[in-house]
Design an enzyme around this catalytic site. Structure first.
Site: not given
Ligand code: CO8
Length: 374
Positions: A156-157
């Protein structure tokens, strides 16, 4: 030192949507069929019956109302519950590259740049369609960009970590401008058969142009600082990988798709993300409550974002204007969520306004990018 700016963003949105009601209807049809087919084992206590899903639960637990997907028929077929994609020939553009090229072109137009003014492409996403050649190099070729391209994955990053790599490349003089793309086809790796998480994800692609501030158009966003952090956790995990074949692992085993301990993630990641942003801002001489006009947060769960925003702003001051929400329309789009929020909700800010783009998720990983409008 070379100053750096984000000068354009682009968004590819798939044409198909699935509402919570549609998703729940097909999931519950699958549950009814499963329970009927295993009636004897369930009656003898050998198997637990599957439980139905519920639209009202999904919206109240997550804030999600619908999601965009590349292909909905397969996902909504109770005998399948995952998309139908056809394999493409090596001579055709692959699906991840196709959506990245679309978002990338839009970001280049927004920045007012042509391919010959860009020196690198970074493709940063939660899953890659293949091992090699790198998706970024295919995207680079399709867009006619010279220089170099590479892939990276920080779940997600991925987008915020990708922005930092782009910023470093421009700052060090390796590239005048970088196109950073996040094609997130989450529907390919989503656990659509698992009631606890079948509603979480959606498909999308975001793109960001990072370039020298001196070359960027007025109204661009100067990057004041970036900060990355990781801490190992098994609470969000996917064991799909190239060693599965030699391990004689079943390719469709549950752990070869997205898995999470959602409650633990919620509890552990919220304080980490709030602390990460407030210390990052302090290091730049900024206060999280008074000096930031807007937070473009990762979009995984509405209550999670409200809690993080309240920690940053003080309890009384939370509003969607301070931390915009796109989760209701897009669901969790892995790394793309905070960039969609920035793309959709930054034009109204004034010159000099400061904002923070922040992601948090598997790893755990957290990335923040502090920007000021020029
Ligand atoms: N319908 C009805 N009831 C349900 C459902 C459902 N669909 N699902 C669960 N329930 C029930 C449970 O059984 C439970 O019942 P009981 O109380 O009787 O045990 C009750 O509802 C409550 O369940 P939960 O405790 O699980 O519910 P929560 O309130 O915790 O909400 C969430 C669940 C929404 C998952 C929440 O915990 C959450 O959002 N947590 C944060 C998750 C997060 O941020 N994860 C990040 C993951 S994304 C990421 O890092 C990127 C990975 C790469 C992407 C890969 C793409 C595929």
């Amino acid at each position: 030192m070379i100053k750096v700016a984000i000068s354009g963003t682009g968004l590819f949105v798939p044409s198909q949507t699935i509402t919570n009601d549609e998703l729940v209807e097909s999931f519950n049809a699958y549950v009814a069929k499963f329970n009927e087919a295993h009636a004897d084992e369930i009656a003898s206590g050998e198997l637990q019956p599957l439980q139905p899903s519920n639209s009202a639960f999904i919206e109240s637990a997550s804030g999600i109302k619908q999601r965009y997907v590349m292909e909905k028929e397969g996902i909504l077929n109770p005998d399948r519950l995952h998309p139908y994609f056809s394999e493409r020939a090596n001579s055709e553009l692959s699906m991840m590259a196709e959506i990245a090229v679309d978002a990338g072109r839009k970001a280049m137009d927004a920045a007012g740049l042509t391919a010959d003014q860009i020196d690198a492409v970074i493709c940063s996403a939660s899953n890659m369609q293949r091992a090699y050649p790198a998706m970024a190099i295919e995207i680079q070729e399709a867009l006619g960009i010279q220089g170099f391209g590479y892939d990276m994955n920080v779940a997600c990053s991925s987008a915020t970590f990708g922005i930092e790599q782009a910023v470093n490349a421009v700052r060090s003089g390796t590239a005048r401008a970088v196109l950073m793309v996040n094609p997130e086809i989450t529907s390919g790796h989503q656990a659509w058969l698992d009631r606890d998480c079948h509603f979480i994800f959606g498909d999308v692609c975001t793109a960001v142009i990072v370039q020298r501030l001196e070359d960027a158009k007025p109204g661009s966003w100067e990057v004041l600082g970036t900060k990355l952090a990781t801490k190992f956790s098994n609470n969000i995990r996917n064991n799909y990988g190239f060693l599965n074949r030699s391990e004689d692992a079943k390719p469709d085993a549950r752990d070869k798709l997205f898995m999470q301990e959602g409650r633990k993630v919620f509890k552990e990641v919220c304080p980490m993300a709030a602390e990460h942003m407030s210390t990052h801002l302090e290091s730049l001489g900024l206060n999280s409550a008074n000096d930031v006009r807007r937070y473009w947060l990762h979009q995984a769960n509405l209550a999670m974002n409200q809690l993080i925003a309240k920690k940053l702003l003080g309890n009384s001051d939370f509003s969607a204007d301070k931390a915009p929400v796109i989760l209701d329309e897009f669901a969790n789009t892995a790394s793309a969520g905070s960039v969609i929020a920035f793309h959709r909700h930054s034009a109204d800010l004034a010159q000099g306004d400061v904002g923070v783009i922040c992601s948090f998720g598997a790893g755990y990983s957290i990335g923040s990018v502090v920007v000021r409008k020029t």
